[in-house]
Design an enzyme around this catalytic site. Structure first.
Site, PDB file in Angstrom:
ATOM      1  N   LYS A  11       0.857  -1.202   0.000  1.00 25.22           N
ATOM      2  CA  LYS A  11       0.000   0.000   0.000  1.00 25.22           C
ATOM      3  C   LYS A  11       0.889   1.247   0.000  1.00 25.22           C
ATOM      4  CE  LYS A  11      -3.574  -2.720   2.135  1.00 25.22           C
ATOM      5  NZ  LYS A  11      -4.800  -2.767   2.914  1.00 25.22           N
ATOM      6  N   SER A 213      -6.468  -9.129   6.508  1.00 24.83           N
ATOM      7  CA  SER A 213      -5.894  -9.487   7.812  1.00 24.83           C
ATOM      8  C   SER A 213      -5.266 -10.876   7.843  1.00 24.83           C
ATOM      9  CB  SER A 213      -6.937  -9.334   8.924  1.00 24.83           C
ATOM     10  OG  SER A 213      -7.373  -7.980   9.006  1.00 24.83           O
TER      11      SER A 213
HETATM   12  P1  PGA Z   1      -4.460  -6.379   5.271  1.00 28.50           P
HETATM   13  O1  PGA Z   1      -4.637  -5.832   3.768  1.00 28.50           O
HETATM   14  O2  PGA Z   1      -3.700  -7.689   5.165  1.00 28.50           O
HETATM   15  O3  PGA Z   1      -3.658  -5.317   5.976  1.00 28.50           O
HETATM   16  O4  PGA Z   1      -5.801  -6.579   5.825  1.00 28.50           O
HETATM   17  C1  PGA Z   1      -4.910  -6.704   2.711  1.00 28.50           C
HETATM   18  C2  PGA Z   1      -5.129  -5.903   1.451  1.00 28.50           C
HETATM   19  O5  PGA Z   1      -5.811  -4.866   1.509  1.00 28.50           O
HETATM   20  O6  PGA Z   1      -4.639  -6.265   0.364  1.00 28.50           O
END
Ligand code: PGA
Length: 249
Positions: A11, A213
Site C-alpha cells: 500500500k 488481515s
Molecule cells: P491487510 O490488507 O492484510 O492489511 O488486511 C490486505 C489488502 O488490503 O490487500
C-alpha cells in the site's frame, strides 16, 4: 496445479531506505530457498518499483504495481501506465483494490479496462473484489461478488494469466478474518463463475487469492481452504519475518 501465490501489498508504505532493507531481507531469504509450491510477489509503492526490481533481480520474487491506468499514455497527471510498470520490472498489477474503488471511485468497468491494459502490457492482473460489512449483513455477499467479477474481469485473457483476489472490505486492516467456511463459499462461487466465463480448464487454473488481515497465526487455516490459491497480504507483508512465515505455512 499452479503454485500458491503469496503477494505482499505494501500500500502507501515504504520509503527507499526501509523499503530496500525489507526487499533485501526477502531476497536473502529467497536465496536460501523459497518455500516449495509457493510463488512470492511484492507490490511496493510506485517510486520503489525500479529500485526494488534491482534488489529482487534473480531472487525469484516477482514485482507488481498496485494499480495502473487503462490508457497507454498521455495526459493523465499522476497516473502510471501498465507499460511503465512492465518497464520498471513488474510482471503483475493489482487492479480494483477496494481502497482504489473507495478513494478514487474506480468502477467495475474501469477496473476491467485497467486489467485489459495490464494484459496488453504482458502483466498478470490481480483483480480484487470484496463485499462491505453492510452488504454481508444484508445477505448480499454472493450477488455483490458475482457482479464485481462479471464487471471487472476481462472478457478475453488470451494466453496471459489472471488472478482474482477476494478481499472482504470489512476484513482489510481490521484484524477480522472471514470464517473458512465463508471464504470457501465465496471462492467456490468465484471458481464457478470463472469456469463459466473461460471454460472448465482455464477457469480451474486461475488463482483465487484470499485477502484481509492474513497473518502467520491464521494463514494455515485460510490457505487450506480448497479454492484458496494464495493470499494478498497487506499489513503483515511489511515484516519480512511475518511475510515469510505466511509463505512457509
Ligand atoms: P491487510 O490488507 O492484510 O492489511 O488486511 C490486505 C489488502 O488490503 O490487500
Amino acid at each position: 496445479m499452479s503454485r500458491q501465490l503469496i503477494a505482499g501489498n505494501w500500500k502507501m508504505n515504504g520509503l527507499l531506505g526501509p523499503g530496500s532493507v525489507l526487499a533485501g531481507e526477502l531476497a536473502a531469504r529467497a536465496s536460501a530457498g523459497t518455500p516449495p509450491g509457493v510463488e512470492l510477489l511484492v507490490c511496493p509503492p510506485t517510486p520503489l518499483l525500479y529500485p526494488l526490481a534491482v534488489i529482487l533481480k534473480d531472487s525469484g520474487i516477482a514485482l507488481g504495481g498496485q494499480d495502473c491506468h487503462a490508457a497507454d499514455g498521455g495526459a493523465h497527471t499522476g497516473d502510471v501506465s501498465a507499460a511503465m510498470l512492465a518497464d520498471a520490472g513488474c510482471t503483475y498489477a493489482i487492479v480494483g483494490h477496494s481502497e482504489r474503488r473507495a478513494d478514487h471511485g474506480d468502477s467495475d468497468a474501469e477496473v476491467k479496462a485497467k486489467a485489459e491494459a495490464a494484459l496488453g502490457a504482458g502483466l498478470t492482473p490481480i483483480v480484487c473484489v470484496g463485499e462491505t460489512g453492510e452488504q454481508r449483513r444484508a445477505g448480499e455477499t454472493l450477488s455483490v461478488i458475482e457482479a464485481q467479477v462479471r464487471g471487472s474481469v476481462p472478457d478475453d485473457i488470451g494466453a496471459g494469466g489472471l488472478v482474482v483476489a477476494y478481499e472482504p472490505v470489512w476484513a482489510i486492516g481490521s484484524g477480522l478474518t472471514a470464517k473458512s467456511s465463508d471464504v470457501q463459499e465465496v471462492h467456490g462461487h468465484i471458481r464457478g463463475l470463472l469456469k463459466a466465463l473461460f471454460g472448465p480448464e482455464s477457469g480451474a487454473a486461475i488463482r483465487i487469492l484470499y485477502g484481509g488481515s492474513v497473518k502467520p497465526a491464521n494463514a494455515a487455516e485460510l490457505l487450506a481452504v480448497p479454492d484458496v490459491d494464495g493470499a494478498l497480504v497487506g499489513g503483515a507483508s511489511l515484516s519480512a519475518e511475518d511475510f515469510w512465515a505466511i509463505a512457509a505455512t
